[in-house]
Design a protein around this motif. Structure first.
Motif, short mmCIF file in Angstrom:
data_model
loop_
_atom_site.label_atom_id
_atom_site.label_comp_id
_atom_site.label_asym_id
_atom_site.label_seq_id
_atom_site.Cartn_x
_atom_site.Cartn_y
_atom_site.Cartn_z
N UNK A 131 0.83 -1.21 0.00
CA UNK A 131 0.00 0.00 0.00
C UNK A 131 0.87 1.26 0.00
N UNK A 132 1.94 1.27 0.80
CA UNK A 132 2.81 2.44 0.79
C UNK A 132 3.51 2.58 -0.56
N UNK A 171 4.44 14.00 10.08
CA UNK A 171 5.64 13.78 9.29
C UNK A 171 5.25 13.32 7.89
N UNK A 172 5.91 13.89 6.90
CA UNK A 172 5.60 13.53 5.52
C UNK A 172 6.78 13.86 4.62
N UNK A 173 6.51 14.15 3.37
CA UNK A 173 7.56 14.48 2.43
C UNK A 173 8.06 15.90 2.61
N UNK A 208 5.18 8.27 1.66
CA UNK A 208 4.03 7.70 2.36
C UNK A 208 4.47 6.71 3.44
N UNK A 209 3.89 6.82 4.60
CA UNK A 209 4.09 5.82 5.64
C UNK A 209 2.78 5.63 6.38
N UNK A 233 1.69 -2.73 13.28
CA UNK A 233 2.85 -2.72 12.38
C UNK A 233 2.72 -1.62 11.33
N UNK A 234 3.86 -1.27 10.76
CA UNK A 234 3.98 -0.08 9.93
C UNK A 234 4.76 -0.38 8.66
N UNK A 235 4.76 0.58 7.73
CA UNK A 235 5.59 0.49 6.52
C UNK A 235 5.85 1.90 6.01
#
Length: 265
Positions: A131-132, A171-173, A208-209, A233-235
């Motif tokens: 998805x990320x 937090x992002x780009x 993207x996270x 959990x994350x990505x």
């Protein structure tokens, strides 16, 4: 102030981008069961030294960290997603590892991140990673001259909604070029048709996270490592891009890599 880059300057960033891609691919190959995060960090440190590159992380001291960062790569495991401080941890079967790297070569910077599964993957972990990656490709596609910054943010948000993942906007780009963080902030959530008009020469790190079930974050005691607040959990996926007259140019794409197809829910 937003600095637009010349084609020659973008090519110099591309040199750094290719090296960042190479290092992250090496991290993915080495991220196996039984490998210690500190050994991974030492290997990356050696690659940077041999290349004559400069780490953007070493001595980095932003307002949100605790003291200067004294490593050359961020390594975040499982529910950790950003700014993971390498520490004495041995990777286990099924761990999810996000690696984030920014380096400068001859005064120009590139930044990228990838998420890997160590050993046996769980389907739900593969789903959030994909998805990320899909959100990143959607964001890149939106980064065209004449579009607006909100189009990029909206593209990421649309993929998150398709998959049912909440989105954190703290937090992002960000802009990138001579330094790791330049103007402007690129949220992972926004409205199309809003914000800065995108122009050729604009260089951005899009990242993207997602966490599986929350948009809230917590910090470890180290003052750096950011985790999902509920332990889910994350990505994290990131590329450095340049907006050109011909559309977006990805400066950190791995050789022979093709964009990930849009992941299905």
């Amino acid at each position: 102030m937003i600095e637009l880059k010349t084609p020659a300057e973008i090519q110099r960033m591309h040199v750094a981008g290719r090296f960042v891609a190479e290092v992250l691919s090496e991290v993915g190959r080495r991220a196996e069961v039984g490998v210690n995060l500190l050994d991974l960090e030492r290997h990356v440190r050696g690659m940077i030294k041999r290349r004559g590159a400069d780490s953007c992380y070493w001595d980095y001291a932003p307002s949100f960290g605790r003291g200067p960062f004294r490593n050359v790569i961020c390594l975040s495991v499982n529910d950790a997603v950003l700014h993971g401080l390498p520490h004495d941890y041995t990777l286990r079967d099924g761990d999810v590892l996000s690696a984030d790297l920014a380096v400068g070569i001859d005064g120009w910077v590139a930044d990228s991140a990838r998420t890997f599964v160590v050993g046996t993957p769980a389907e739900e972990d593969l789903r959030i990673i994909r998805a990320t990656e899909a959100a990143l490709e959607a964001a890149i596609e939106a980064a065209r001259p004449g579009n607006r910054l909100g189009d990029i943010s909206a593209a990421v948000w649309a993929v998150a909604r398709e998959h049912g993942y909440p989105v954190n906007t703290e937090f992002g780009g960000h802009g990138i070029g001579r330094t790791m963080h330049e103007e402007i902030h690129v949220p992972n959530k926004g409205r199309a048709g809003r914000g800065l008009i995108l122009r050729p020469g604009l260089t951005l790190a899009l990242e993207p996270w997602f966490a599986r079930t929350t948009d809230r974050i917590v910090y470890d005691a180290d003052g750096w490592t950011i985790r999902s607040a509920d332990g889910s959990r994350t990505a994290h996926s990131e590329h450095t891009i340049a907006i050109t007259d011909d559309g977006p140019l990805v400066l950190t794409r791995r050789e022979l890599e093709t964009p990930e197809p849009r992941a299905k829910v």
